[in-house]
Design a protein around this motif. Structure first.
Motif, short mmCIF file in Angstrom:
data_model
loop_
_atom_site.label_atom_id
_atom_site.label_comp_id
_atom_site.label_asym_id
_atom_site.label_seq_id
_atom_site.Cartn_x
_atom_site.Cartn_y
_atom_site.Cartn_z
N VAL A 246 35.17 35.60 17.63
CA VAL A 246 36.20 36.48 18.18
C VAL A 246 37.10 35.72 19.14
N ASP A 247 38.40 35.75 18.84
CA ASP A 247 39.43 35.20 19.72
C ASP A 247 39.85 36.33 20.65
N SER A 248 39.57 36.16 21.93
CA SER A 248 39.80 37.24 22.89
C SER A 248 41.16 37.16 23.60
N ARG A 249 42.02 36.24 23.15
CA ARG A 249 43.33 36.05 23.80
C ARG A 249 44.33 37.11 23.33
N GLY A 250 45.47 37.15 23.97
CA GLY A 250 46.52 38.10 23.64
C GLY A 250 47.26 37.74 22.37
N ALA A 251 48.18 38.59 21.99
CA ALA A 251 48.91 38.46 20.72
C ALA A 251 49.74 37.18 20.64
N ALA B 91 49.26 34.29 22.15
CA ALA B 91 48.36 33.14 22.02
C ALA B 91 47.80 33.07 20.60
N TRP B 92 47.40 34.21 20.05
CA TRP B 92 46.89 34.28 18.68
C TRP B 92 47.93 33.77 17.69
N ALA B 93 49.18 34.21 17.86
CA ALA B 93 50.25 33.80 16.96
C ALA B 93 50.52 32.30 17.05
N GLN B 94 50.36 31.73 18.22
CA GLN B 94 50.62 30.30 18.43
C GLN B 94 49.60 29.43 17.72
N GLY B 95 48.35 29.87 17.67
CA GLY B 95 47.32 29.10 16.99
C GLY B 95 45.96 29.67 17.26
N ARG B 96 45.07 29.56 16.26
CA ARG B 96 43.73 30.12 16.38
C ARG B 96 42.78 29.38 15.45
N VAL B 97 41.50 29.62 15.68
CA VAL B 97 40.46 29.06 14.83
C VAL B 97 40.53 29.75 13.47
N VAL B 98 40.51 28.96 12.41
CA VAL B 98 40.50 29.54 11.06
C VAL B 98 39.21 30.37 10.90
N GLY B 99 39.40 31.60 10.47
CA GLY B 99 38.27 32.50 10.27
C GLY B 99 37.94 33.39 11.45
N ALA B 100 38.63 33.21 12.56
CA ALA B 100 38.37 34.04 13.74
C ALA B 100 38.96 35.44 13.55
N HIS C 225 40.81 38.50 15.65
CA HIS C 225 41.57 38.70 16.89
C HIS C 225 41.18 40.03 17.52
N MET C 226 40.57 39.95 18.71
CA MET C 226 40.18 41.15 19.43
C MET C 226 40.31 40.86 20.92
N PRO C 227 41.48 41.10 21.49
CA PRO C 227 41.65 40.87 22.92
C PRO C 227 40.60 41.63 23.73
N THR C 228 40.19 41.05 24.83
CA THR C 228 39.13 41.62 25.65
C THR C 228 39.35 43.09 25.95
N ALA C 229 40.56 43.49 26.30
CA ALA C 229 40.84 44.88 26.65
C ALA C 229 40.62 45.84 25.49
N GLN C 230 40.54 45.33 24.26
CA GLN C 230 40.37 46.19 23.08
C GLN C 230 38.94 46.22 22.55
N ILE C 231 38.07 45.39 23.09
CA ILE C 231 36.71 45.27 22.55
C ILE C 231 35.96 46.60 22.57
N ALA C 232 35.96 47.28 23.71
CA ALA C 232 35.20 48.54 23.82
C ALA C 232 35.65 49.55 22.77
N ALA C 233 36.94 49.61 22.48
CA ALA C 233 37.47 50.59 21.54
C ALA C 233 37.32 50.17 20.08
#
Length: 147
Positions: free
Chosen positions: A41-46, A48-57, A59-67
């Motif tokens: 899980v990549d916990s960064r914002g949108a 940061a995600w758009a700029q680059g991420r781990v292949v296969g991750a 995207h679930m920013p920390t503030a959205q995890i509970a929901a």
């Protein structure tokens, strides 16, 4: 600096505890290659995600995890969280949110920075991003650091 003597059992408990809660880019990549079942899980914002991420991750920013977590990630599947890098504790906050929900969770120390610097697969919104290994974080002429 003074080096204090600490009982061996306390040292063992401390370092075993760290390994129970943390992993690193090399181990996560090895687990991906071996087909180990977990959700990264990549916990960064949108942006940061758009700029680059781990292949296969995922995207679930920390503030959205509970929901979102319960609907998107099965409770029996282990979770590994990451954020920017060692100067950011976002992955710790994300791991805490998953732990509160009852997930088995580890934090990927070094975060996206060390994943990318070690030359592991990265993508952005336009496709794969190719980066050379950083010789300060990974051996250039070997598969692993053998640590």
């Amino acid at each position: 600096m003074t080096i204090a003597t600490v009982r061996s059992d306390l040292l063992v408990a401390h370092f075993a505890g760290k390994l129970a809660f943390e992993t690193d880019a090399s181990d996560v990549h090895a687990d991906q290659e071996e087909g180990v079942r977990f959700v990264l899980v990549d916990s960064r914002g949108a942006s940061a995600w758009a700029q680059g991420r781990v292949v296969g991750a995922v995207h679930m920013p920390t503030a959205q995890i509970a929901a979102r977590a319960a609907e998107e990630i099965r409770h029996e599947v282990p979770v590994v969280t990451y954020c920017w890098g060692p100067g950011c504790n976002g992955s710790t906050r994300a791991a805490l949110e998953f732990a509160k929900l009852g997930y088995q969770v580890k934090e990927m120390i070094g975060g996206f920075e060390y994943w990318a610097r070690e030359g592991y697969p990265v993508e952005n919104d336009h496709g794969p991003v190719v980066r050379a290994k950083d010789p300060l974080t990974a051996p250039v002429d070997a598969i692993t650091c053998d640590c």
